[in-house]
Design an enzyme around this catalytic site. Structure first.
Site, PDB file in Angstrom:
ATOM      1  N   GLY A  19       0.813  -1.210   0.000  1.00 31.21           N
ATOM      2  CA  GLY A  19       0.000   0.000   0.000  1.00 31.21           C
ATOM      3  C   GLY A  19       0.847   1.260   0.000  1.00 31.21           C
ATOM      4  O   GLY A  19       0.527   2.240  -0.684  1.00 31.21           O
ATOM      5  N   ASP A 149      -2.188 -17.204  -3.009  1.00 36.66           N
ATOM      6  CA  ASP A 149      -3.349 -17.396  -2.142  1.00 36.66           C
ATOM      7  C   ASP A 149      -4.538 -17.804  -2.999  1.00 36.66           C
ATOM      8  O   ASP A 149      -4.804 -17.190  -4.039  1.00 36.66           O
ATOM      9  CB  ASP A 149      -3.700 -16.101  -1.395  1.00 36.66           C
ATOM     10  CG  ASP A 149      -2.653 -15.714  -0.370  1.00 36.66           C
ATOM     11  OD1 ASP A 149      -1.803 -16.562  -0.044  1.00 36.66           O
ATOM     12  OD2 ASP A 149      -2.699 -14.560   0.099  1.00 36.66           O
ATOM     13  N   LYS A 189      18.965 -13.985   0.257  1.00 31.91           N
ATOM     14  CA  LYS A 189      18.442 -15.053  -0.594  1.00 31.91           C
ATOM     15  C   LYS A 189      17.430 -14.490  -1.595  1.00 31.91           C
ATOM     16  O   LYS A 189      16.459 -13.824  -1.219  1.00 31.91           O
ATOM     17  CB  LYS A 189      17.776 -16.133   0.259  1.00 31.91           C
ATOM     18  CG  LYS A 189      18.692 -16.735   1.326  1.00 31.91           C
ATOM     19  CD  LYS A 189      19.962 -17.337   0.730  1.00 31.91           C
ATOM     20  CE  LYS A 189      19.685 -18.574  -0.095  1.00 31.91           C
ATOM     21  NZ  LYS A 189      20.957 -19.194  -0.594  1.00 31.91           N
ATOM     22  N   GLN A 194      12.386 -15.202  -6.901  1.00 33.18           N
ATOM     23  CA  GLN A 194      12.344 -15.907  -8.185  1.00 33.18           C
ATOM     24  C   GLN A 194      11.091 -16.772  -8.293  1.00 33.18           C
ATOM     25  O   GLN A 194      10.414 -16.793  -9.328  1.00 33.18           O
ATOM     26  CB  GLN A 194      13.590 -16.790  -8.341  1.00 33.18           C
ATOM     27  CG  GLN A 194      14.904 -16.032  -8.415  1.00 33.18           C
ATOM     28  CD  GLN A 194      16.089 -16.996  -8.393  1.00 33.18           C
ATOM     29  OE1 GLN A 194      16.090 -18.017  -9.077  1.00 33.18           O
ATOM     30  NE2 GLN A 194      17.096 -16.669  -7.591  1.00 33.18           N
ATOM     31  N   CYS A 385     -15.267  10.172  18.803  1.00 33.26           N
ATOM     32  CA  CYS A 385     -16.414   9.275  18.670  1.00 33.26           C
ATOM     33  C   CYS A 385     -16.756   8.645  20.017  1.00 33.26           C
ATOM     34  O   CYS A 385     -17.339   9.297  20.876  1.00 33.26           O
ATOM     35  CB  CYS A 385     -16.136   8.232  17.590  1.00 33.26           C
ATOM     36  SG  CYS A 385     -17.642   7.413  17.003  1.00 33.26           S
ATOM     37  N   MET A 388     -15.603  10.693  22.810  1.00 36.45           N
ATOM     38  CA  MET A 388     -16.469  11.831  23.123  1.00 36.45           C
ATOM     39  C   MET A 388     -17.636  11.369  23.991  1.00 36.45           C
ATOM     40  O   MET A 388     -18.008  12.034  24.973  1.00 36.45           O
ATOM     41  CB  MET A 388     -16.965  12.456  21.818  1.00 36.45           C
ATOM     42  CG  MET A 388     -17.949  13.601  22.014  1.00 36.45           C
ATOM     43  SD  MET A 388     -19.664  13.016  21.939  1.00 36.45           S
ATOM     44  CE  MET A 388     -20.494  14.554  21.585  1.00 36.45           C
ATOM     45  N   HIS A 504     -14.823  11.467  13.104  1.00 37.02           N
ATOM     46  CA  HIS A 504     -13.454  10.946  13.063  1.00 37.02           C
ATOM     47  C   HIS A 504     -12.543  11.905  12.287  1.00 37.02           C
ATOM     48  O   HIS A 504     -12.348  11.751  11.073  1.00 37.02           O
ATOM     49  CB  HIS A 504     -13.428   9.561  12.409  1.00 37.02           C
ATOM     50  CG  HIS A 504     -14.014   8.490  13.252  1.00 37.02           C
ATOM     51  ND1 HIS A 504     -13.270   7.744  14.132  1.00 37.02           N
ATOM     52  CD2 HIS A 504     -15.300   8.048  13.369  1.00 37.02           C
ATOM     53  CE1 HIS A 504     -14.053   6.874  14.752  1.00 37.02           C
ATOM     54  NE2 HIS A 504     -15.288   7.044  14.312  1.00 37.02           N
ATOM     55  N   GLU A 506      -9.448  12.049  12.197  1.00 33.87           N
ATOM     56  CA  GLU A 506      -8.215  11.431  11.703  1.00 33.87           C
ATOM     57  C   GLU A 506      -8.295  11.063  10.224  1.00 33.87           C
ATOM     58  O   GLU A 506      -7.263  10.890   9.562  1.00 33.87           O
ATOM     59  CB  GLU A 506      -7.866  10.185  12.527  1.00 33.87           C
ATOM     60  CG  GLU A 506      -8.838   9.016  12.408  1.00 33.87           C
ATOM     61  CD  GLU A 506      -9.933   9.034  13.452  1.00 33.87           C
ATOM     62  OE1 GLU A 506     -10.428   7.947  13.829  1.00 33.87           O
ATOM     63  OE2 GLU A 506     -10.314  10.136  13.892  1.00 33.87           O
TER      64      GLU A 506
END
Length: 533
Positions: A19, A149, A189, A194, A385, A388, A504, A506
């Site tokens: 990311g 996966d 390694k 590879q 949130c 608060m 929020h 942030e």
């Protein structure tokens, strides 16, 4: 120009920082004057991460249009410096849900529904949709998980098909892979890398670029060896070494001329006078900072710091604006609940206390203890949130004498239901908050009558208690811009900095442009530090 598409895969194991690599490339191309969009393909079968435990998955990032997404989308926004939408997130669960719903409604006209072509077609449609909607110069797609996966196979297959349909020269596959250093011999390694290249090649996707993750320097001979064995140009192999900050990576990749390789691959010319000087200036500013500020985060998901990823980044971004590095003191709220817990010791040396969002009853009594300590000792406090809500409950219990005060999320039978459902809905995405008091801390921070902030909660303050709280000095200074007029911001005016936000903040902090609430909180913490000294 036809949108050029880059796809970032991960090999050998997860948590390689795909990311951040994808975001760093996006930042570089943005600085080169190009318009960049980003997407994340997550192979898990959850429709979105909203129901996943933060201890397993990390934080749930919320887009402006209400998408509950992987935390990597927060990195995309911070590096791009702009908001993105739900078009940027795709999960296997969402794909299968849409295909099954279409099948149930007869949308496939009696055909047998299969992974190929129906699941892969649905995946490809998401790529075409974002290209049509946003018309970027570049679209960068990160594929979650690891090559090999089983749950990633439909995405890899779909992307191989997409390249054939869209144009082989218009799609670039990039593989992130680690170099593993043996403790005994000190040897790097290359064999796992590879194998990863060969594995994804066997699935019909041949990476043209490699980005090697390592905790130690990678010599030229190793690069040449990998290039030969993976049938790749050494000029298309780049290094992503461990760095003190993720924000250093665009500078490091730029030094390796990854931008020139990308433009050359697509047959494009870099616009004149484009450089990474602005970003480099920001990075150099960060590197020069020596002074620290200490903030306590009181939570219950502390075993996985990614649970609070955007929160941590917001504190960093804000502290850098004050030429400070933030040092986070992780305080487990459940530890504060234990008999004999030394509260003063838990917060020794801390210049601010923050209680973040969350759900459920676990650890809330410890959060109330922390909030009371901050309020009584004039330590800057920020409640986000749930933080608060807990601040309001603490004040109700310990100042107003409402001993049974609670939220109906925890105790539906509480005598004083300070927080309750209004209509049972989850408030998601960016909504407008109306600041009603121009003499408030809220107005001094935001310098506006109305601000847009992102939400993710169900319970709202019970407005019938507003007069009782405000009479005691606990002010509600902003409300939602709708008919409910629910509480958005709360503060104690007699306290140096005691602020609760129902939203929020942030999710709205970017490099060089942190959310005003974090700027105010960190600034108050610095003032508290000076006062203590």
């Amino acid at each position: 120009m036809k949108t050029k598409v880059m796809v970032v895969f991960g090999g050998v194991y997860s948590s390689l920082g795909k990311g951040i690599v994808a975001s760093s490339i996006a930042r570089i191309l943005t600085e080169m004057g190009s318009k960049v969009s980003m997407m994340k393909f997550d192979p898990y079968l959850n429709v979105d991460p909203g129901t996943l435990s933060p201890l397993q998955h990390g934080e749930v990032f919320v887009t402006q249009d209400g998408g509950e997404t992987d935390l990597d989308l927060g990195s995309y926004e911070r590096f791009l410096g702009r908001k993105i939408t739900k078009l940027s997130t795709v999960t296997s669960g969402r794909i299968y849900k849409e295909v099954i719903e279409r099948e149930r409604s007869g949308g496939y006209n009696g055909k047998t529904v299969q992974t190929i072509p129906h699941i892969t077609d649905q995946i490809k449609s998401k790529i075409y949709n974002i290209i049509k909607a946003e018309d970027p110069d570049f679209l960068i797609i990160e594929v979650g998980g690891t090559v090999g996966d089983i749950e990633s196979v439909p995405f890899v297959e779909a992307l191989g098909q997409f390249r054939g349909e869209y144009g082989r020269d218009d799609v670039l596959f990039i593989l992130c892979s680690p170099l593993i250093k043996l403790v005994t011999s000190g040897e790097l390694k290359t064999k796992p890398t590879q194998h990863a290249v060969k594995m994804i090649g066997n699935m019909g996707v041949v990476p043209a670029f490699l980005i090697l993750r390592s905790d130690v320097a990678i010599d030229k001979g190793t690069i040449e060896k990998i290039a030969m064995l993976c049938h790749m140009s050494p000029d298309h192999i780049f290094k992503s070494l461990n760095l003190p900050s993720v924000y250093y990576l665009p500078t490091e990749l730029y030094k390796q001329n990854i931008h020139k390789a990308i433009y050359s691959y697509f047959g494009l010319t870099i616009k004149p006078k484009q450089s990474l000087n602005k970003w480099n200036h920001y990075v150099n500013k960060i590197k020069a900072i020596k002074t620290k500020i200490k903030i306590a985060i009181v939570g219950k998901y502390n075993d996985l710091h990614d649970s609070y990823y955007s929160l941590i980044e917001s504190l960093k971004l804000s502290s850098w604006e004050y030429n400070r590095n933030v040092k986070i003191e992780w305080v487990n709220s459940e530890e504060l609940e234990k008999p004999g817990a030394n509260i003063k010791q838990a917060f020794r040396g801390c210049h601010g206390i923050l209680v973040p969002g969350g759900f459920g009853s676990r650890g809330i009594e410890g959060k109330l203890v922390a909030i009371k300590y901050a309020r009584e000792n004039n330590i800057p406090y920020l409640g986000i949130c749930y933080g608060m809500q807990m601040a309001t409950i603490e004040f109700g219990r310990n100042v107003l004498g409402l001993k049974d005060a609670n939220t109906t999320e925890i105790d539906p039978n509480a005598e004083y239901k300070l927080f309750h459902y209004i209509d049972g809905r989850m408030r998601l995405g960016e909504q407008q908050c109306v600041i009603t008091d121009k003499n408030s801390l809220a107005y001094r921070l935001y310098k506006a009558d109305m601000v847009g902030e992102r939400h993710r909660h169900r319970w709202e303050f019970n407005n019938q208690y507003i007069p009782l709280f405000e009479k005691a000095g606990f002010k509600f200074t902003a409300f939602s811009n709708d008919k409910e007029k629910t509480v958005e911001m709360a503060e104690i005016s007699a306290h140096p900095f005691f602020f609760g936000a129902q939203y929020h903040p942030e999710f709205n902090s970017w490099p060089g442009k942190p959310d005003p609430l974090f700027m105010g909180f960190v600034g108050a913490a610095i003032n508290h530090e000076k006062h203590k000294l």
